[in-house]
Write a protein that holds these residues in place. Structure first.
Motif, PDB file in Angstrom:
ATOM      1  N   ILE A 184       0.833  -1.205   0.000  1.00 52.63           N
ATOM      2  CA  ILE A 184       0.000   0.000   0.000  1.00 52.63           C
ATOM      3  C   ILE A 184       0.866   1.253   0.000  1.00 52.63           C
ATOM      4  O   ILE A 184       0.610   2.200  -0.749  1.00 52.63           O
ATOM      5  N   ASN A 185       1.916   1.245   0.804  1.00 55.90           N
ATOM      6  CA  ASN A 185       2.807   2.403   0.846  1.00 55.90           C
ATOM      7  C   ASN A 185       3.469   2.644  -0.496  1.00 55.90           C
ATOM      8  O   ASN A 185       3.579   3.780  -0.963  1.00 55.90           O
ATOM      9  N   GLN A 186       3.903   1.544  -1.088  1.00 57.19           N
ATOM     10  CA  GLN A 186       4.525   1.629  -2.418  1.00 57.19           C
ATOM     11  C   GLN A 186       3.537   2.236  -3.422  1.00 57.19           C
ATOM     12  O   GLN A 186       3.855   3.159  -4.159  1.00 57.19           O
ATOM     13  N   LEU A 187       2.333   1.699  -3.379  1.00 56.77           N
ATOM     14  CA  LEU A 187       1.290   2.148  -4.306  1.00 56.77           C
ATOM     15  C   LEU A 187       0.968   3.624  -4.074  1.00 56.77           C
ATOM     16  O   LEU A 187       0.828   4.401  -5.013  1.00 56.77           O
ATOM     17  N   ARG A 188       0.911   3.987  -2.781  1.00 56.43           N
ATOM     18  CA  ARG A 188       0.571   5.373  -2.437  1.00 56.43           C
ATOM     19  C   ARG A 188       1.582   6.341  -3.057  1.00 56.43           C
ATOM     20  O   ARG A 188       1.211   7.341  -3.665  1.00 56.43           O
ATOM     21  N   THR A 189       2.863   6.001  -2.935  1.00 56.98           N
ATOM     22  CA  THR A 189       3.902   6.875  -3.491  1.00 56.98           C
ATOM     23  C   THR A 189       3.754   6.963  -5.007  1.00 56.98           C
ATOM     24  O   THR A 189       3.765   8.058  -5.588  1.00 56.98           O
ATOM     25  N   GLN A 190       3.588   5.797  -5.622  1.00 62.10           N
ATOM     26  CA  GLN A 190       3.464   5.802  -7.089  1.00 62.10           C
ATOM     27  C   GLN A 190       2.246   6.593  -7.553  1.00 62.10           C
ATOM     28  O   GLN A 190       2.322   7.391  -8.478  1.00 62.10           O
ATOM     29  N   VAL A 191       1.138   6.355  -6.869  1.00 61.35           N
ATOM     30  CA  VAL A 191      -0.106   7.013  -7.288  1.00 61.35           C
ATOM     31  C   VAL A 191      -0.015   8.520  -7.089  1.00 61.35           C
ATOM     32  O   VAL A 191      -0.465   9.290  -7.938  1.00 61.35           O
ATOM     33  N   THR A 192       0.598   8.928  -5.993  1.00 61.21           N
ATOM     34  CA  THR A 192       0.731  10.372  -5.751  1.00 61.21           C
ATOM     35  C   THR A 192       1.512  11.017  -6.885  1.00 61.21           C
ATOM     36  O   THR A 192       1.128  12.075  -7.397  1.00 61.21           O
ATOM     37  N   GLN A 193       2.601  10.367  -7.293  1.00 58.50           N
ATOM     38  CA  GLN A 193       3.407  10.937  -8.385  1.00 58.50           C
ATOM     39  C   GLN A 193       2.627  10.950  -9.699  1.00 58.50           C
ATOM     40  O   GLN A 193       2.579  11.945 -10.415  1.00 58.50           O
ATOM     41  N   LEU A 194       1.992   9.797  -9.963  1.00 55.56           N
ATOM     42  CA  LEU A 194       1.241   9.702 -11.225  1.00 55.56           C
ATOM     43  C   LEU A 194       0.088  10.703 -11.270  1.00 55.56           C
ATOM     44  O   LEU A 194      -0.215  11.270 -12.305  1.00 55.56           O
ATOM     45  N   LYS A 195      -0.522  10.888 -10.128  1.00 59.73           N
ATOM     46  CA  LYS A 195      -1.656  11.806 -10.048  1.00 59.73           C
ATOM     47  C   LYS A 195      -1.247  13.207 -10.484  1.00 59.73           C
ATOM     48  O   LYS A 195      -1.955  13.873 -11.242  1.00 59.73           O
ATOM     49  N   LEU A 196      -0.078  13.607 -10.007  1.00 57.70           N
ATOM     50  CA  LEU A 196       0.428  14.927 -10.370  1.00 57.70           C
ATOM     51  C   LEU A 196       0.696  15.015 -11.866  1.00 57.70           C
ATOM     52  O   LEU A 196       0.316  15.960 -12.543  1.00 57.70           O
TER      53      LEU A 196
END
Ligand SMILES: Nc1nc2c(ncn2[C@@H]2O[C@H](COP(=O)(O)OP(=O)(O)OP(=O)(O)O)[C@@H](O)[C@H]2O)c(=O)[nH]1
Ligand SMILES: [Mg+2]
Length: 577
Positions: A184-196
């Motif tokens: 989940i932490n890994q995904l959170r970081t990736q998603v935050t970057q992708l979201k931007l």
């Protein structure tokens, strides 16, 4: 016996005696005017007679079926084959729709990932289908779920699959609960970057939706429908007698039949026959009725969509379109990463999101579409999804085909094809078109046996199709109309069955037959045929075809058969008359 020389009218018709030159001139002018008016009336009558004679020769086909059944896609196949020059001229204008379709899929993935990160519960039906019999979700969610959490999550995200059963071939090791903390932490970081990085796509999505209008939104359930009709899905108690007909529950029939037939009286009074109407837009409520294909042009000229500036057939792009193209091109790399990432795929699977089964799926074509010089191919246009608003009329003259190989012994014949919106709220608009229609081409998407209507989650989509088919087969006004049925979306049906979704779970009457596409198609073919035979006011021929109308090659062959059958029946009827 009166003298032959004596003409009793001669005296009456003679010009007045002692007429002055001025009076004579006036009289002659009036006579000339009267003759002119009379000639005009004669000409009008002549033209009207000619028009009626011609109308009798016109083949009129009405496309019917629920929303997303494939009506417009079938029409596109017709136009692509038989109205090639118009098709070519309009192809470029589909670019924006395809771009929007792609962006919506990307945004749907981002929403799903966010839901996973936020720990939102998984949709009840997705959990069911992974852990136990998938029959339960077909019942009304509210009445049958004891677990409040499950009830709560039965709100579908736009753009995600409505399939009640996700694929069971989970290749990623994910349990049915949430991901573990590290993932989940890994995904959170990736998603935050992708979201931007993918943020511009949100802006482009709303810009394109605004530009293209209401057809870009699917119809959703109204708060009043939700939960008001209970148990309208195909029953799963194994019984087909009594309450069931042809293996399907009858409960929704009354509603749909009312939708088609009941309101017909009202509609017939309200609307004129489409024939003879001008080719202009009419506004009825919030739906607009279009003659012809030029929806983009129509939107622009109507002023319904502010700031609209269309891509014309010549491919000249508006500033908004250029903006969208640029944003998509810049996001290309990130879009690809998102779609090909195994962890992301795992989350989608776990949450029952099967984008491949949705209309307007272009995620496998990012390389081609996310370019600055993207031009839609025939296939792209056929697969693009834009909901039909109101009724569209398309004229095809088969004359141009006389020179083509293997086609047509009937050059010059004009066909009018009517494409309609299929969602429940707009079905009443079908009825005025029943009059004098040569053939109905009915689309039943048979892959939807495990899905519910978007506009009413209590109703199973296959059952809805059966209900409409029964209603139109039994309509007296259509007694002499040729009925053609496409059992459509066979490709998705195959994918679902191959993935292990059991047809009998949703259609108990299927019994212990083999769960494969051929057997399911045969079963449904017989059911649709039985309904036609049983409910038709007069005996009529059966034309039922399994189809995948996004496959343009096989569809071209089917359409040749359809064209020949419709023409054959049309000529037979004309002879009879
Ligand atoms: N995979 C697959 N997709 C299909 C098939 N037929 C149609 N589609 C897709 O399903 C979506 C909906 O099809 P449409 O033709 O727009 O449906 P419609 O009946 O006109 O829907 P409304 O205009 O809402 O009444 C489109 O994106 C099509 O490309 C099929 O046989 N297989
Ligand atoms: Mg349509």
């Amino acid at each position: 016996m009166p003298s032959v020389e004596h003409d009793p009218f001669a005296e009456v018709l003679e010009p007045p005696r002692h007429e002055s030159p001025h009076e004579k001139a006036m009289r002659e002018r009036k006579e000339a005017e009267a003759k002119h008016v009379s000639d005009m009336i004669d000409e009008d009558i002549k033209q009207e007679r000619a028009r009626l004679k011609k109308e009798r020769n016109v083949v009129k086909v009405l496309l019917l079926g629920q929303s997303e059944s494939g009506k417009s896609t079938t029409l596109k196949n017709f136009r692509m084959t038989y109205a090639r020059s118009e098709w070519e001229a309009e192809k470029a204008s589909w670019r924006t729709v395809i771009q929007l379709n792609l962006i919506r899929s990307i945004n749907a993935i981002m929403d799903t990932l966010q839901a996973e990160i936020d720990g939102e519960p998984i949709r009840a039906d997705a959990i069911h289908s992974q852990t136990q019999s998938a029959a339960t979700p077909l019942r009304s969610g509210k009445n049958n779920n004891e677990n409040n959490d499950e009830e709560e999550v039965d709100k579908r995200r736009p753009g995600t699959s409505r399939s009640l059963t996700p694929t069971t071939e989970d290749t990623v090791d994910l349990d049915s609960g949430l991901l573990d903390d590290e993932l989940i932490n890994q995904l959170r970081t990736q998603v935050t970057q992708l979201k931007l990085r993918l943020a511009p796509l949100r802006r482009v999505e709303s810009q394109l939706k605004h530009e293209l209008g209401a057809g870009t939104e699917e119809v959703t359930e109204s708060p009043t429908t939700k939960g008001t009709i209970s148990g309208n899905g195909v029953q799963n108690d194994g019984s087909i007698t009594g309450r069931h007909e042809n293996g399907f529950s009858r409960r929704t029939s009354v509603q749909t039949e009312r939708a088609i037939k009941g309101e017909s009286i009202e509609m017939r009074v309200m609307s004129q026959s489409p024939i003879g109407e001008s080719r202009t837009r009419q506004v009825r409520g919030d739906e607009f009725f279009v003659r012809g294909w030029r929806w983009r042009e129509m939107l622009r000229t109507s002023g319904l969509v502010s700031g609209f500036s269309a891509v014309s057939g010549s491919g000249v792009a508006s500033r908004e379109d250029e903006d969208a193209t640029e944003a998509i091109w810049r996001c290309k790399g990130d879009m690809k990463v998102l779609w090909t990432d195994e962890q992301v795929r795992g989350v989608l699977r776990k949450r029952g999101v099967i984008l491949e089964n949705n209309g307007g799926f272009f995620l496998d074509d990012i390389d081609r579409i996310a370019t600055r010089s993207y031009e839609p191919s025939d296939d792209d246009v056929v697969r693009a999804r834009l909901r039909t608003l109101g009724v569209q009329e398309h004229r095809i003259i088969f004359e141009s085909l006389a020179s083509q190989k293997g086609v047509l012994a009937d050059p010059g014949r004009e066909w009018i094809i009517y494409d309609v919106g299929g969602s429940r709220t707009v079905r009443r608009a079908w009825v005025p078109y029943f009059e004098n229609i040569t053939a109905i081409l009915f689309l039943a998407p048979i892959s939807c046996f495990d899905e519910r209507l978007l506009e009413d989650s209590n109703v199973n989509r296959l059952e809805d199709s059966v209900t409409i088919w029964r209603a139109i087969c039994s309509t007296k006004l259509l007694a002499r109309t040729t009925m053609i049925c496409f059992l459509n979306k066979c490709d998705i049906l195959k994918r679902k069955l191959d993935a292990g979704v059991e047809f009998k779970t949703y259609v108990p009457a299927f019994g212990d037959r083999e769960n494969n596409p051929g057997v399911v198609v045969k079963f449904l073919r017989n059911r649709f045929k039985d309904i036609l035979n049983k409910h038709s006011p007069e005996k009529r021929a059966t034309y039922i075809y399994p189809t995948t109308v996004t496959d343009t090659k096989t569809t071209a062959v089917t359409l040749t058969n359809v064209r020949d059958s419709v023409l054959h029946e049309h000529l037979k009827r004309a002879e009879f008359l």
